[in-house]
Write a protein that holds these residues in place. Structure first.
Motif, PDB file in Angstrom:
ATOM      1  N   GLN A 142       0.845  -1.186   0.000  1.00  0.00           N
ATOM      2  CA  GLN A 142       0.000   0.000   0.000  1.00  0.00           C
ATOM      3  C   GLN A 142       0.890   1.249   0.000  1.00  0.00           C
ATOM      4  O   GLN A 142       1.967   1.253   0.583  1.00  0.00           O
ATOM      5  N   VAL A 143       0.415   2.307  -0.627  1.00  0.00           N
ATOM      6  CA  VAL A 143       1.149   3.562  -0.710  1.00  0.00           C
ATOM      7  C   VAL A 143       0.387   4.622   0.063  1.00  0.00           C
ATOM      8  O   VAL A 143      -0.821   4.761  -0.090  1.00  0.00           O
ATOM      9  N   GLN A 144       1.092   5.371   0.878  1.00  0.00           N
ATOM     10  CA  GLN A 144       0.510   6.534   1.541  1.00  0.00           C
ATOM     11  C   GLN A 144       1.239   7.762   1.053  1.00  0.00           C
ATOM     12  O   GLN A 144       2.449   7.724   0.811  1.00  0.00           O
ATOM     13  N   VAL A 145       0.523   8.868   0.912  1.00  0.00           N
ATOM     14  CA  VAL A 145       1.100  10.051   0.284  1.00  0.00           C
ATOM     15  C   VAL A 145       0.904  11.299   1.124  1.00  0.00           C
ATOM     16  O   VAL A 145      -0.049  11.403   1.902  1.00  0.00           O
ATOM     17  N   VAL A 146       1.828  12.250   0.926  1.00  0.00           N
ATOM     18  CA  VAL A 146       1.722  13.582   1.525  1.00  0.00           C
ATOM     19  C   VAL A 146       2.013  14.595   0.425  1.00  0.00           C
ATOM     20  O   VAL A 146       3.110  14.602  -0.143  1.00  0.00           O
ATOM     21  N   GLU A 147       1.012  15.433   0.133  1.00  0.00           N
ATOM     22  CA  GLU A 147       1.163  16.440  -0.904  1.00  0.00           C
ATOM     23  C   GLU A 147       1.645  17.754  -0.309  1.00  0.00           C
ATOM     24  O   GLU A 147       1.298  18.091   0.827  1.00  0.00           O
ATOM     25  N   SER A 148       2.416  18.507  -1.093  1.00  0.00           N
ATOM     26  CA  SER A 148       2.900  19.815  -0.644  1.00  0.00           C
ATOM     27  C   SER A 148       3.198  20.685  -1.855  1.00  0.00           C
ATOM     28  O   SER A 148       3.198  20.208  -2.991  1.00  0.00           O
ATOM     29  N   GLY A 149       3.449  21.963  -1.586  1.00  0.00           N
ATOM     30  CA  GLY A 149       3.860  22.882  -2.637  1.00  0.00           C
ATOM     31  C   GLY A 149       2.796  23.838  -3.114  1.00  0.00           C
ATOM     32  O   GLY A 149       3.063  24.701  -3.957  1.00  0.00           O
ATOM     33  N   GLY A 150       1.585  23.699  -2.597  1.00  0.00           N
ATOM     34  CA  GLY A 150       0.535  24.617  -3.007  1.00  0.00           C
ATOM     35  C   GLY A 150       0.748  26.015  -2.464  1.00  0.00           C
ATOM     36  O   GLY A 150       1.658  26.261  -1.676  1.00  0.00           O
ATOM     37  N   GLY A 151      -0.102  26.929  -2.900  1.00  0.00           N
ATOM     38  CA  GLY A 151      -0.004  28.298  -2.417  1.00  0.00           C
ATOM     39  C   GLY A 151      -0.879  29.222  -3.222  1.00  0.00           C
ATOM     40  O   GLY A 151      -1.721  28.779  -4.019  1.00  0.00           O
ATOM     41  N   LEU A 152      -0.681  30.511  -3.004  1.00  0.00           N
ATOM     42  CA  LEU A 152      -1.416  31.556  -3.708  1.00  0.00           C
ATOM     43  C   LEU A 152      -0.505  32.148  -4.776  1.00  0.00           C
ATOM     44  O   LEU A 152       0.630  32.542  -4.483  1.00  0.00           O
ATOM     45  N   VAL A 153      -1.002  32.210  -5.995  1.00  0.00           N
ATOM     46  CA  VAL A 153      -0.210  32.723  -7.108  1.00  0.00           C
ATOM     47  C   VAL A 153      -1.116  33.518  -8.034  1.00  0.00           C
ATOM     48  O   VAL A 153      -2.321  33.246  -8.121  1.00  0.00           O
TER      49      VAL A 153
ATOM     50  N   SER B   2       4.581  18.662  -4.976  1.00  0.00           N
ATOM     51  CA  SER B   2       5.299  17.420  -4.694  1.00  0.00           C
ATOM     52  C   SER B   2       4.371  16.454  -3.966  1.00  0.00           C
ATOM     53  O   SER B   2       3.514  16.871  -3.179  1.00  0.00           O
ATOM     54  N   CYS B   3       4.582  15.188  -4.218  1.00  0.00           N
ATOM     55  CA  CYS B   3       3.819  14.121  -3.559  1.00  0.00           C
ATOM     56  C   CYS B   3       4.844  13.106  -3.060  1.00  0.00           C
ATOM     57  O   CYS B   3       5.425  12.367  -3.848  1.00  0.00           O
ATOM     58  N   ALA B   4       5.058  13.116  -1.750  1.00  0.00           N
ATOM     59  CA  ALA B   4       6.000  12.180  -1.139  1.00  0.00           C
ATOM     60  C   ALA B   4       5.238  10.933  -0.711  1.00  0.00           C
ATOM     61  O   ALA B   4       4.260  11.021   0.034  1.00  0.00           O
ATOM     62  N   ALA B   5       5.675   9.798  -1.204  1.00  0.00           N
ATOM     63  CA  ALA B   5       4.974   8.547  -0.941  1.00  0.00           C
ATOM     64  C   ALA B   5       5.797   7.630  -0.044  1.00  0.00           C
ATOM     65  O   ALA B   5       7.028   7.609  -0.122  1.00  0.00           O
ATOM     66  N   SER B   6       5.109   6.902   0.788  1.00  0.00           N
ATOM     67  CA  SER B   6       5.764   5.905   1.626  1.00  0.00           C
ATOM     68  C   SER B   6       5.426   4.520   1.104  1.00  0.00           C
ATOM     69  O   SER B   6       4.448   4.332   0.399  1.00  0.00           O
ATOM     70  N   GLY B   7       6.249   3.555   1.427  1.00  0.00           N
ATOM     71  CA  GLY B   7       5.984   2.190   0.980  1.00  0.00           C
ATOM     72  C   GLY B   7       6.987   1.742  -0.064  1.00  0.00           C
ATOM     73  O   GLY B   7       7.289   2.466  -1.008  1.00  0.00           O
ATOM     74  N   ARG B   8       7.487   0.534   0.121  1.00  0.00           N
ATOM     75  CA  ARG B   8       8.508   0.024  -0.795  1.00  0.00           C
ATOM     76  C   ARG B   8       7.950  -0.313  -2.163  1.00  0.00           C
ATOM     77  O   ARG B   8       8.695  -0.561  -3.085  1.00  0.00           O
ATOM     78  N   THR B   9       6.621  -0.329  -2.321  1.00  0.00           N
ATOM     79  CA  THR B   9       6.028  -0.674  -3.607  1.00  0.00           C
ATOM     80  C   THR B   9       5.733   0.544  -4.465  1.00  0.00           C
ATOM     81  O   THR B   9       5.137   0.417  -5.525  1.00  0.00           O
TER      82      THR B   9
ATOM     83  N   ALA C 113      13.690   7.063  -6.916  1.00  0.00           N
ATOM     84  CA  ALA C 113      14.711   6.983  -5.867  1.00  0.00           C
ATOM     85  C   ALA C 113      14.296   7.786  -4.644  1.00  0.00           C
ATOM     86  O   ALA C 113      14.713   7.485  -3.518  1.00  0.00           O
ATOM     87  N   LYS C 114      13.470   8.810  -4.860  1.00  0.00           N
ATOM     88  CA  LYS C 114      13.002   9.659  -3.759  1.00  0.00           C
ATOM     89  C   LYS C 114      11.549   9.381  -3.402  1.00  0.00           C
ATOM     90  O   LYS C 114      10.973  10.085  -2.560  1.00  0.00           O
ATOM     91  N   ASN C 115      10.940   8.394  -4.050  1.00  0.00           N
ATOM     92  CA  ASN C 115       9.519   8.089  -3.801  1.00  0.00           C
ATOM     93  C   ASN C 115       8.652   9.345  -3.931  1.00  0.00           C
ATOM     94  O   ASN C 115       7.779   9.594  -3.094  1.00  0.00           O
ATOM     95  N   THR C 116       8.892  10.126  -4.948  1.00  0.00           N
ATOM     96  CA  THR C 116       8.206  11.410  -5.086  1.00  0.00           C
ATOM     97  C   THR C 116       7.690  11.609  -6.508  1.00  0.00           C
ATOM     98  O   THR C 116       8.365  11.252  -7.476  1.00  0.00           O
TER      99      THR C 116
ATOM    100  N   LEU D 216      -6.298   3.611  -5.388  1.00  0.00           N
ATOM    101  CA  LEU D 216      -6.403   3.395  -3.952  1.00  0.00           C
ATOM    102  C   LEU D 216      -7.563   4.209  -3.392  1.00  0.00           C
ATOM    103  O   LEU D 216      -7.831   5.318  -3.841  1.00  0.00           O
ATOM    104  N   SER D 217      -8.227   3.647  -2.403  1.00  0.00           N
ATOM    105  CA  SER D 217      -9.402   4.316  -1.837  1.00  0.00           C
ATOM    106  C   SER D 217      -9.028   5.418  -0.851  1.00  0.00           C
ATOM    107  O   SER D 217      -9.827   6.307  -0.581  1.00  0.00           O
ATOM    108  N   SER D 218      -7.814   5.368  -0.310  1.00  0.00           N
ATOM    109  CA  SER D 218      -7.410   6.380   0.669  1.00  0.00           C
ATOM    110  C   SER D 218      -6.717   7.539  -0.043  1.00  0.00           C
ATOM    111  O   SER D 218      -6.004   7.347  -1.025  1.00  0.00           O
ATOM    112  N   TRP D 219      -6.928   8.740   0.497  1.00  0.00           N
ATOM    113  CA  TRP D 219      -6.359   9.952  -0.072  1.00  0.00           C
ATOM    114  C   TRP D 219      -5.555  10.701   0.988  1.00  0.00           C
ATOM    115  O   TRP D 219      -5.838  10.594   2.188  1.00  0.00           O
ATOM    116  N   GLY D 220      -4.571  11.475   0.537  1.00  0.00           N
ATOM    117  CA  GLY D 220      -3.848  12.349   1.443  1.00  0.00           C
ATOM    118  C   GLY D 220      -4.676  13.574   1.773  1.00  0.00           C
ATOM    119  O   GLY D 220      -5.852  13.674   1.390  1.00  0.00           O
ATOM    120  N   GLN D 221      -4.050  14.521   2.449  1.00  0.00           N
ATOM    121  CA  GLN D 221      -4.785  15.733   2.851  1.00  0.00           C
ATOM    122  C   GLN D 221      -4.885  16.749   1.720  1.00  0.00           C
ATOM    123  O   GLN D 221      -5.670  17.671   1.771  1.00  0.00           O
TER     124      GLN D 221
END
Length: 122
Positions: free
Chosen positions: A1-12, A21-28, A75-78, A109-114
Motif C-alpha cells: 500500500q502507498v501513503q502520500v503527503v502532498e505539498s507545494g501549493g499556495g497563492l499565485v 510534490s507528492c511524497a509517498a511511503s511504501g517500498r512498492t 529513488a526519492k519516492n516522489t 487506492l481508496s485512501s487519499w492524502g490531505q
C-alpha cells in the motif's frame, strides 16, 4: 500500500507557476503508476495528470495539456506536478494517488492524502 503527503501549493497570480510534490511511503511505490487529481469548491474531484511506474507515458487532462508537466523520481519516492501559465480555474485542492494501469484517469487506492491548496488570483 502507498501513503502520500502532498505539498507545494499556495497563492499565485494568473500566469504564474507552482511545483507540487507528492511524497509517498511504501517500498512498492515504484510499481505504481501515479496521478494528480484536483477538487474545486462545490465540484467533483477530477483527474489532472498521470505517469507510468517507470516515468513514461505521461497523460494529461485536456484542460491542463501544454501547461502542466508530471514527473517522478522513484529513488526519492516522489511525484511532481509542474504547473505553468496558471489560470483562476486551476484553483482547487490537489491530491495525488496511484492510478489504475488500465485507465490512468481512475484512482487505484481508496485512501487519499490531505491534499495541497492551490489558489490562482486573477
Amino acid at each position: 500500500q502507498v501513503q502520500v503527503v502532498e505539498s507545494g501549493g499556495g497563492l499565485v497570480q494568473a500566469g504564474g507557476s507552482l511545483r507540487l510534490s507528492c511524497a509517498a511511503s511504501g517500498r512498492t511505490f515504484s510499481s505504481y503508476s501515479m496521478g494528480w487529481f484536483r477538487q474545486a469548491p462545490g465540484k467533483e474531484r477530477e483527474f489532472v495528470a498521470a505517469i507510468g511506474w517507470a516515468g513514461g507515458n505521461p497523460y494529461y487532462a485536456d484542460s491542463v495539456k501544454g501547461r502542466f508537466t508530471i514527473s517522478r523520481d522513484n529513488a526519492k519516492n516522489t511525484v511532481y506536478l509542474q504547473m505553468n501559465s496558471l489560470k483562476p480555474e486551476d484553483t482547487a485542492v490537489y491530491y495525488c494517488n496511484a492510478v489504475q494501469n488500465g485507465d490512468f484517469e481512475l484512482p487505484a487506492l481508496s485512501s487519499w492524502g490531505q491534499g495541497t491548496q492551490v489558489t490562482v488570483s486573477s
